[in-house]
Design an enzyme around this catalytic site. Sequence first.
Site, PDB file in Angstrom:
ATOM      1  N   HIS A   1       5.418   2.283   9.973  1.00 36.03           N
ATOM      2  CA  HIS A   1       5.114   3.638  10.455  1.00 36.03           C
ATOM      3  C   HIS A   1       3.604   3.902  10.369  1.00 36.03           C
ATOM      4  O   HIS A   1       2.999   4.422  11.317  1.00 36.03           O
ATOM      5  CB  HIS A   1       5.874   4.658   9.609  1.00 36.03           C
ATOM      6  CG  HIS A   1       5.699   6.081  10.050  1.00 36.03           C
ATOM      7  ND1 HIS A   1       6.650   6.769  10.759  1.00 36.03           N
ATOM      8  CD2 HIS A   1       4.658   6.948   9.895  1.00 36.03           C
ATOM      9  CE1 HIS A   1       6.212   7.994  11.024  1.00 36.03           C
ATOM     10  NE2 HIS A   1       5.010   8.125  10.494  1.00 36.03           N
TER      11      HIS A   1
ATOM     12  N   GLU B   1       0.898   4.012  13.753  1.00 38.83           N
ATOM     13  CA  GLU B   1       0.128   5.223  14.033  1.00 38.83           C
ATOM     14  C   GLU B   1      -1.372   4.926  14.131  1.00 38.83           C
ATOM     15  O   GLU B   1      -2.049   5.386  15.053  1.00 38.83           O
ATOM     16  CB  GLU B   1       0.383   6.269  12.941  1.00 38.83           C
ATOM     17  CG  GLU B   1      -0.368   7.562  13.123  1.00 38.83           C
ATOM     18  CD  GLU B   1       0.007   8.315  14.389  1.00 38.83           C
ATOM     19  OE1 GLU B   1      -0.840   9.075  14.896  1.00 38.83           O
ATOM     20  OE2 GLU B   1       1.143   8.135  14.874  1.00 38.83           O
TER      21      GLU B   1
ATOM     22  N   LYS C   1      -2.152   2.631  17.201  1.00 45.42           N
ATOM     23  CA  LYS C   1      -1.962   3.419  18.417  1.00 45.42           C
ATOM     24  C   LYS C   1      -3.168   4.327  18.659  1.00 45.42           C
ATOM     25  O   LYS C   1      -3.691   4.410  19.781  1.00 45.42           O
ATOM     26  CB  LYS C   1      -0.685   4.243  18.294  1.00 45.42           C
ATOM     27  CG  LYS C   1      -0.457   5.262  19.403  1.00 45.42           C
ATOM     28  CD  LYS C   1       0.897   5.930  19.273  1.00 45.42           C
ATOM     29  CE  LYS C   1       0.993   6.832  18.068  1.00 45.42           C
ATOM     30  NZ  LYS C   1       0.211   8.091  18.208  1.00 45.42           N
ATOM     31  N   ASN C   2      -3.619   5.010  17.615  1.00 50.50           N
ATOM     32  CA  ASN C   2      -4.780   5.889  17.747  1.00 50.50           C
ATOM     33  C   ASN C   2      -6.033   5.113  18.113  1.00 50.50           C
ATOM     34  O   ASN C   2      -6.856   5.558  18.928  1.00 50.50           O
ATOM     35  CB  ASN C   2      -5.013   6.651  16.442  1.00 50.50           C
ATOM     36  CG  ASN C   2      -3.953   7.695  16.175  1.00 50.50           C
ATOM     37  OD1 ASN C   2      -3.151   8.028  17.045  1.00 50.50           O
ATOM     38  ND2 ASN C   2      -3.928   8.231  14.958  1.00 50.50           N
TER      39      ASN C   2
END
Length: 432
Positions: A243, A247, A250-251
Amino acid sequence: MGKIAKEASRDLQALVNRFSRYHQSTLSIEQFTNFGKSATPSESFEFLRHEVPVRLAHIMKEINLLPRNLRRMPSVELVKSWYVQSFLDLMEFQEEKHTSISDAVLDKFAKKLLHIKRRHDNTVETMAQGVIELRDSEGEDSLHPSIQYFLDRFYMNRISVRLLMTQHLALFDENIKSSKSKFIGVFDPNCHVSTVVQDAADNARLLCDQFYFASPELIITEQNAVEKGKPINVAYVPSHLYHMIFELTKNAMRAVVEHHGADNIDLPRIEVVIGKGKEDLTIQVSDKGGGISRNQIEKLFMYHYTTAPQPLSTGAIAPLAGYGYGLPLSRMYAKYFGGDIQISSIEGYGTNANIYLKAFSKHASEVLPLYNSLVAKTYDEADSSGGNSMKDWSSDSFYQGQNHSYSKPYLNYLRNRRAGSDGNESQFTRED
């Protein structure tokens, strides 16, 4: 319905008050995995039938401290009703005696945990919707700083409760047990960090390609200062680690593509460095995506703050960004076992995001939000001061020497049970 369950439905608040005065039992990853190797379903039942409602009661008390205008939002009322029902569901198991725990009771308990877990599947989204309802009806000024403080504690509590229930089901429910024999419940005692990083990065890159038709490459390097030349492994919950990594990568990919342009055939690559020392295991995600200003860095961990536009719901592809929950929740996952996520940036150049985890499982203990009079006072002070400076609750120093939940080891409880101690209340100390 048993005697306690009937009492609960008749006088719910008194029971919530009672259970909220018990210590929460903080567990380390080492305790989770050691117990999981030799645990029996009845031992786990004995612990969870008390611990889960205690943790629920602690956060239920805090829901009542939220600003009244937020508590009245339909989505928040719905979430509160879920917690009330789950608390009541567990009351029926309070009367079972240690000597009379049958397979039927254990099976019923497992089914109840699964039902509660599914009931709360959409808690994050529903509570988020409640905050959106408040913002839409009363404007940005209605988002009091105490809401940020509460959401951090609320989601941390949720992570802890779900892990307790999922661990029990993964260990003892034949229909849910992990087929991966190396796992101890949901824990991988030798989680190969770079494998999880690569998996999360591959999926983040796939999502980036779907939205921009382009994505930067990503390279992973390892620096193992403890066992030089060996892969970096850690006892952890792989889904939590995934998780966080998903994140951050992806950012980073979004920043690189938007800064350099999707038509750029030579996008600068993202670099991930995994380092293991004597205390910390650090995962650094570095990008050259233009960076962010120093003024924005703290805002990145605020719920509902995002640098991306609010996404339209297409029903086909998950949005790449836009809701403002990714980083705050990822930080909670890191903090849950004593870690953190910190971000530094050079505006106009790029950003470094560091995930800090405990390198060794005996040091990785749960960080649990504790409800007591000091917490209630903190909410009151926030109301009177405008909430300009909410204290950091995720440290023992916050509780100023009060009996903190970190002091109650799981194994002591089990030893007492094996020694034949009777009764629930005698095994759990109360908070002041």
